[in-house]
Design an enzyme around this catalytic site. Sequence first.
Site, mmCIF file in Angstrom:
data_model
loop_
_atom_site.group_PDB
_atom_site.id
_atom_site.type_symbol
_atom_site.label_atom_id
_atom_site.label_comp_id
_atom_site.label_asym_id
_atom_site.label_seq_id
_atom_site.Cartn_x
_atom_site.Cartn_y
_atom_site.Cartn_z
ATOM 1 N N THR A 116 24.754 0.015 -4.571
ATOM 2 C CA THR A 116 23.925 -0.733 -3.622
ATOM 3 C C THR A 116 23.725 -2.212 -3.968
ATOM 4 O OG1 THR A 116 22.071 0.275 -4.812
ATOM 5 C CG2 THR A 116 22.592 1.167 -2.653
ATOM 6 N N LYS B 66 37.523 3.112 -0.142
ATOM 7 C CA LYS B 66 36.493 4.056 -0.594
ATOM 8 C C LYS B 66 35.875 4.729 0.629
ATOM 9 C CE LYS B 66 31.913 4.083 -2.734
ATOM 10 N NZ LYS B 66 30.824 3.315 -3.305
ATOM 11 N N ILE C 93 28.817 -18.138 -21.041
ATOM 12 C CA ILE C 93 27.931 -16.971 -20.843
ATOM 13 C C ILE C 93 28.679 -15.856 -20.117
ATOM 14 C CG2 ILE C 93 25.841 -16.194 -19.635
ATOM 15 C CD1 ILE C 93 24.653 -18.981 -20.206
ATOM 16 N N ILE D 209 25.856 -4.846 -4.541
ATOM 17 C CA ILE D 209 26.614 -5.844 -3.761
ATOM 18 C C ILE D 209 26.116 -5.808 -2.312
ATOM 19 C CG2 ILE D 209 28.923 -6.534 -2.961
ATOM 20 C CD1 ILE D 209 30.014 -5.552 -5.663
ATOM 21 N N PRO E 225 29.736 11.082 2.212
ATOM 22 C CA PRO E 225 30.760 10.313 2.914
ATOM 23 C C PRO E 225 30.196 9.085 3.625
ATOM 24 C CG PRO E 225 30.080 12.170 4.265
ATOM 25 C CD PRO E 225 29.226 12.209 3.020
ATOM 26 N N LEU F 216 21.447 -9.811 -9.262
ATOM 27 C CA LEU F 216 20.687 -9.184 -10.346
ATOM 28 C C LEU F 216 19.445 -9.985 -10.708
ATOM 29 C CD1 LEU F 216 23.715 -8.154 -12.590
ATOM 30 C CD2 LEU F 216 22.376 -6.682 -11.075
ATOM 31 N N SER G 83 28.542 -20.681 -16.115
ATOM 32 C CA SER G 83 28.890 -20.952 -17.504
ATOM 33 C C SER G 83 29.987 -20.000 -17.958
ATOM 34 C CB SER G 83 27.639 -20.784 -18.363
ATOM 35 O OG SER G 83 28.019 -20.590 -19.684
ATOM 36 N N VAL H 39 30.763 -5.995 -14.222
ATOM 37 C CA VAL H 39 30.886 -4.676 -13.588
ATOM 38 C C VAL H 39 30.499 -4.863 -12.115
ATOM 39 C CG1 VAL H 39 30.609 -3.044 -15.500
ATOM 40 C CG2 VAL H 39 28.606 -4.177 -14.564
ATOM 41 N N GLY I 27 27.500 -18.015 -11.123
ATOM 42 C CA GLY I 27 28.736 -17.826 -10.357
ATOM 43 C C GLY I 27 29.357 -16.455 -10.548
HETATM 44 C C1 FAD Z 1 26.336 -0.894 -15.297
HETATM 45 C C2 FAD Z 1 26.400 -1.559 -13.968
HETATM 46 C C3 FAD Z 1 27.277 -1.087 -12.994
HETATM 47 C C4 FAD Z 1 27.294 -1.677 -11.720
HETATM 48 N N1 FAD Z 1 28.097 -1.162 -10.743
HETATM 49 C C5 FAD Z 1 28.004 -1.647 -9.480
HETATM 50 C C6 FAD Z 1 28.779 -1.115 -8.414
HETATM 51 O O1 FAD Z 1 29.626 -0.228 -8.602
HETATM 52 N N2 FAD Z 1 28.593 -1.630 -7.181
HETATM 53 C C7 FAD Z 1 27.708 -2.631 -6.929
HETATM 54 O O2 FAD Z 1 27.525 -3.013 -5.779
HETATM 55 N N3 FAD Z 1 27.027 -3.194 -7.932
HETATM 56 C C8 FAD Z 1 27.141 -2.735 -9.183
HETATM 57 N N4 FAD Z 1 26.435 -3.314 -10.187
HETATM 58 C C9 FAD Z 1 25.710 -4.537 -9.930
HETATM 59 C C10 FAD Z 1 26.707 -5.684 -9.916
HETATM 60 O O3 FAD Z 1 27.335 -5.787 -11.163
HETATM 61 C C11 FAD Z 1 26.005 -6.985 -9.585
HETATM 62 O O4 FAD Z 1 25.229 -6.830 -8.437
HETATM 63 C C12 FAD Z 1 27.000 -8.066 -9.295
HETATM 64 O O5 FAD Z 1 27.951 -8.142 -10.310
HETATM 65 C C13 FAD Z 1 26.322 -9.403 -9.155
HETATM 66 O O6 FAD Z 1 25.878 -9.873 -10.386
HETATM 67 P P1 FAD Z 1 25.252 -11.311 -10.410
HETATM 68 O O7 FAD Z 1 26.223 -12.261 -9.807
HETATM 69 O O8 FAD Z 1 23.889 -11.240 -9.854
HETATM 70 O O9 FAD Z 1 25.113 -11.581 -11.978
HETATM 71 P P2 FAD Z 1 26.233 -11.951 -13.059
HETATM 72 O O10 FAD Z 1 27.546 -11.352 -12.733
HETATM 73 O O11 FAD Z 1 25.656 -11.645 -14.381
HETATM 74 O O12 FAD Z 1 26.394 -13.525 -12.918
HETATM 75 C C14 FAD Z 1 25.446 -14.407 -13.451
HETATM 76 C C15 FAD Z 1 26.015 -15.807 -13.420
HETATM 77 O O13 FAD Z 1 25.026 -16.715 -13.896
HETATM 78 C C16 FAD Z 1 25.584 -17.540 -14.867
HETATM 79 N N5 FAD Z 1 24.541 -17.961 -15.796
HETATM 80 C C17 FAD Z 1 23.584 -17.212 -16.386
HETATM 81 N N6 FAD Z 1 22.822 -17.983 -17.195
HETATM 82 C C18 FAD Z 1 23.289 -19.243 -17.078
HETATM 83 C C19 FAD Z 1 22.929 -20.485 -17.650
HETATM 84 N N7 FAD Z 1 21.925 -20.606 -18.521
HETATM 85 N N8 FAD Z 1 23.655 -21.566 -17.321
HETATM 86 C C20 FAD Z 1 24.685 -21.496 -16.441
HETATM 87 N N9 FAD Z 1 25.055 -20.346 -15.857
HETATM 88 C C21 FAD Z 1 24.384 -19.239 -16.184
HETATM 89 C C22 FAD Z 1 26.666 -16.697 -15.534
HETATM 90 O O14 FAD Z 1 27.611 -17.501 -16.180
HETATM 91 C C23 FAD Z 1 27.240 -15.987 -14.308
HETATM 92 O O15 FAD Z 1 28.165 -16.830 -13.684
HETATM 93 C C24 FAD Z 1 26.449 -2.772 -11.465
HETATM 94 C C25 FAD Z 1 25.625 -3.279 -12.461
HETATM 95 C C26 FAD Z 1 25.579 -2.687 -13.702
HETATM 96 C C27 FAD Z 1 24.675 -3.241 -14.755
#
Ligand code: FAD
Length: 505
Positions: A345, A79, A43, A347, A97, A334, A40, A48, A12
């Site tokens: 890129t 932005k 977790i 999001i 831009p 991710l 979770s 970011v 989530g």
């Molecule tokens: C350094 C950095 C900078 C970034 N900056 C940008 C930016 O400026 N612009 C942009 O577009 N993107 C950026 N990103 C990427 C961006 O952070 C992600 O694309 C975005 O946050 C989505 O993450 P996610 O939801 O895939 O993963 P996460 O935010 O990690 O969410 C994972 C989810 O899975 C759940 N989970 C994991 N394991 C379990 C388990 N065993 N049981 C239950 N739940 C679990 C967690 O609780 C969480 O809810 C950046 C990434 C990094 C690393």
Amino acid sequence: MQQPFRIIIAGGGTAGWMTAAAISSLYKDRSCFQITLIESEEIGSVGVGEATLPSIKSFNDQLGINEAEMMRRTQGTFKLGIQFTNWGKRGASYIHPFGVYGSLQNSSDFYQYWTQLSSKKAQADISKYSFAVQMAERNLFKFPTKNPENIESTASYAYHFDAALYAAYLRELSETAGVVRINGVIEAVNNDFDSGNITSLLLRSGQQLEGDFFIDCSGFRSLLLHKTLKAEFEDWSNWLLCDRAVALQSEQPYEIPPYTRSIAKEAGWQWRIPLQRRAGNGYVYCSHMISDEQAHESLQSELPGKALTEPRFIKFKAGRYKKSWQKNCVAIGLSSGFLEPLESTSIYLIHIGIVCLLRLFPIPQSGQKDYSNLSDEYNRLIDNEYERIRDFLILHYHLNDRTDSELWRHCRSMKVPESLTKKIDLFTRRGYSESFKYGLFSTPSWLAVFNGQGLSQKGVDPFVSALPLEYLESTLAEVSSLIEQGLVGASTHRQFVAQYCGIQI
Ligand SMILES: Cc1cc2nc3c(=O)[nH]c(=O)nc-3n(C[C@H](O)[C@H](O)[C@H](O)COP(=O)(O)OP(=O)(O)OC[C@H]3O[C@@H](n4cnc5c(N)ncnc54)[C@H](O)[C@@H]3O)c2cc1C
């Protein structure tokens, strides 16, 4: 009575809640489509991801989100692009831009006009002819107009926002639309022995969640796609060497720039993302070249204000899973790959993943559980996106004249993917850049980086070099004058956000 189609979203963060919000807004009947999201709190999420690209607006619009309310709730700012400092060479700076150079009538040839004229006599930098850059450099903001005759239609915009608040906002929309949220830790994933399809998730609480279709939004853990279905990772870290980031929040100075900053450093680069009442900061670096402590110190020494949080270290590897849809599971966010945040890129890739998934959604019309035709097409579309973005990111590192550190020397001389070599060659020969209808990045973005990092074209499009110089000169002068007129009376970005959101900043 027919069983509902059970969709399970594992995770989530931004990816999980964007996916839940989008599916629940299109498939509204919960007696036919049951949507459950497990996350979770223990977790947590990566925490970011605060800078976006313009397509986020169409995502929000599709969900019927009120822009001002969303910005108010998420500390949102506008932005207009990204400012790159010390990329190419130390001391140099340019803005990539959102939008086009010139006016919409001449935007496809504008760069060629400018190059042709520049070869005859000195001209102002190309950025003078971008409405978005001119707004950004002066800290102003105005909404683009829809009228293509108007220079103000040439800019486009995205947002900076607090990622956790954005996810919380989408969670509210999703739960209102009937998405069931479970707070729990997924401990095991079960699949069918014959088909390989995932059948259920087992939570630490002992609860077993059965589903028909699974969406892996578990972040870097990639619990379903990688850990369970053993998807193969394609490692691109030989080109994109940064593998770590340290992030922290700080105070935001009074003026709020309408752009993200990216400042190249010895072993990577630092981001600065201005929100309404704080800034997001981070140093993305190569861990072979600098230690975590050094990276933290370097970040800390260049914050725009006092640090507000403790540093958070994040490890990653650039690359993507070769097939992000396998069997009855698609990974979004991710969990499907990560190419470092240089051009914001991720999001965008979540959004595109959702759009492609919805276009190819496995509606259970015939109880058919072989999704391979749908998944092949999905994987083809996502592949294209990843590869184009990869090349664009590598370009930033490769085109440099810096001699001050190993990272820059290495990146300048490294062998880049052939697809990128071809793009550089086409531009150098003729200022040509591939254009396409969908996907990132389009011609103006490539031009911004080529030009901003010192790559000039040798030849000009013959259709343009045949034009009289007076015509080119008058076109440039007209664009410049329209931009100046368009900026008269524009509010500062700070004033604009405060007024639009109805808040005091
Ligand atoms: C350094 C950095 C900078 C970034 N900056 C940008 C930016 O400026 N612009 C942009 O577009 N993107 C950026 N990103 C990427 C961006 O952070 C992600 O694309 C975005 O946050 C989505 O993450 P996610 O939801 O895939 O993963 P996460 O935010 O990690 O969410 C994972 C989810 O899975 C759940 N989970 C994991 N394991 C379990 C388990 N065993 N049981 C239950 N739940 C679990 C967690 O609780 C969480 O809810 C950046 C990434 C990094 C690393």
